[in-house]
Design an enzyme around this catalytic site. Structure first.
Site, PDB file in Angstrom:
ATOM      1  CG  ASN A  11      36.436 -21.879  -7.544  1.00 39.42           C
ATOM      2  OD1 ASN A  11      36.934 -21.416  -6.513  1.00 39.42           O
ATOM      3  ND2 ASN A  11      35.429 -21.297  -8.176  1.00 39.42           N
ATOM      4  CG  MET A  66      27.270 -24.972 -13.511  1.00 36.55           C
ATOM      5  SD  MET A  66      27.316 -24.245 -11.839  1.00 36.55           S
ATOM      6  CE  MET A  66      26.066 -22.978 -12.016  1.00 36.55           C
ATOM      7  CG  HIS A 118      26.353 -21.271  -3.563  1.00 36.12           C
ATOM      8  ND1 HIS A 118      25.690 -21.661  -4.708  1.00 36.12           N
ATOM      9  CD2 HIS A 118      25.694 -20.188  -3.101  1.00 36.12           C
ATOM     10  CE1 HIS A 118      24.672 -20.848  -4.917  1.00 36.12           C
ATOM     11  NE2 HIS A 118      24.650 -19.954  -3.958  1.00 36.12           N
ATOM     12  CD  GLU A 162      33.425 -18.429  -6.203  1.00 32.81           C
ATOM     13  OE1 GLU A 162      33.571 -19.573  -6.676  1.00 32.81           O
ATOM     14  OE2 GLU A 162      32.630 -17.599  -6.688  1.00 32.81           O
TER      15      GLU A 162
HETATM   16  C1  GAR Z   1      32.007 -20.232  -9.367  1.00 37.51           C
HETATM   17  O1  GAR Z   1      31.684 -18.904  -9.078  1.00 37.51           O
HETATM   18  C2  GAR Z   1      31.278 -21.176  -8.431  1.00 37.51           C
HETATM   19  O2  GAR Z   1      31.146 -20.679  -7.125  1.00 37.51           O
HETATM   20  C3  GAR Z   1      29.942 -21.268  -9.101  1.00 37.51           C
HETATM   21  O3  GAR Z   1      30.228 -21.352 -10.469  1.00 37.51           O
HETATM   22  C4  GAR Z   1      31.442 -20.649 -10.723  1.00 37.51           C
HETATM   23  C5  GAR Z   1      32.355 -21.587 -11.445  1.00 37.51           C
HETATM   24  O4  GAR Z   1      33.535 -20.918 -11.842  1.00 37.51           O
HETATM   25  N1  GAR Z   1      29.204 -22.406  -8.649  1.00 37.51           N
HETATM   26  C6  GAR Z   1      27.898 -22.426  -8.541  1.00 37.51           C
HETATM   27  O5  GAR Z   1      27.181 -21.501  -8.830  1.00 37.51           O
HETATM   28  C7  GAR Z   1      27.342 -23.737  -8.004  1.00 37.51           C
HETATM   29  N2  GAR Z   1      25.993 -23.573  -7.594  1.00 37.51           N
HETATM   30  P1  GAR Z   1      34.833 -21.733 -12.192  1.00 37.51           P
HETATM   31  O6  GAR Z   1      34.412 -22.799 -13.206  1.00 37.51           O
HETATM   32  O7  GAR Z   1      35.756 -20.718 -12.804  1.00 37.51           O
HETATM   33  O8  GAR Z   1      35.362 -22.335 -10.936  1.00 37.51           O
END
Ligand code: GAR
Length: 211
Positions: A15, A92, A111, A176
């Site tokens: 993201n 996280m 999220h 996302e």
């Molecule tokens: C993503 O799916 C985001 O929505 C989630 O972690 C992933 C991170 O992926 N976030 C949560 O669960 C927050 N509660 P990324 O590091 O590839 O962006």
């Protein structure tokens, strides 16, 4: 005039990359001023550095149980880069009222569920177990309660009968990336309140409209 955005990550950083790629466009209203990780092994750090974005690693483990000191270090790093708006992108760690308060109304999170359902972890497995027919992702403002701030935008995807956790996660993740870039742009343009709050760049309205 671009606004300076800081991104907090804990891992993969896809993201963050989506936001960074969008910000390369001179017309996009954000410049990514810093990427901060709480985990030194976060793969996203190298992805940010490769794009010329300043990175900082501020490991929470170095601060033991002193969450306030960890957040003070993050706050100082954000201030040093003159960051106005913070995007959590797969960050996280739960934040304390200190950092949430410092960036009240200007800290966004993505999220992987259609909040308010499935806050917390393992959202895709829980969606499959619940048998929901639609799943998706939410961009919201961060408040003290986890995954509960005002919703800025949502995107939905259908859950297919043959989906497993990986296939569903991958369909949501593609949304996302689109949703976060669109929602941040809209937020920075100051029309988040007037804009439609659902289905940015999303096929769902077409599906619903089909005879
Ligand atoms: C993503 O799916 C985001 O929505 C989630 O972690 C992933 C991170 O992926 N976030 C949560 O669960 C927050 N509660 P990324 O590091 O590839 O962006």
């Amino acid at each position: 005039m671009k606004r300076r955005v800081g991104i907090l990550i804990s891992g993969r950083g896809s993201n963050m990359v989506a936001l960074a790629e969008a910000a390369r466009d001179p017309a996009y209203p954000a410049a990514i001023g810093v990427v901060i990780a709480n985990d030194p092994t976060a793969a996203g750090l190298a992805l940010a550095a490769a794009r010329g974005i300043p990175t900082r690693t501020i490991p929470h483990r170095a601060f033991g149980r002193d969450r306030a000191a960890h957040e003070a270090a993050i706050d100082a790093a954000l201030a040093a880069e003159e960051i106005e708006v913070v995007c959590l992108a797969g960050y996280m760690r739960l934040l304390t009222p200190f950092l949430v308060g410092r960036y009240a109304g200007r800290m966004l999170n993505i999220h992987p569920s259609l909040l308010p359902v499935f806050p917390g972890l393992n959202t895709h497995a829980r969606a499959l177990a619940a048998g929901v027919k639609f799943h998706g992702c939410t961009v919201h403002l961060v408040t003290e309660a986890m995954d509960e701030g005002p919703i800025l935008a949502q995107a939905a995807v259908p859950v297919r009968p043959d989906d497993d956790e990986a296939s569903l996660a991958s369909r949501v993740l593609a949304e996302e990336h689109r949703l976060y870039t669109a929602a941040l742009a809209r937020f920075l343009s100051g029309d988040a309140g007037r804009a439609p709050t659902t289905a940015l760049h999303n096929p769902l309205p077409d599906l619903l409209a089909a005879p």
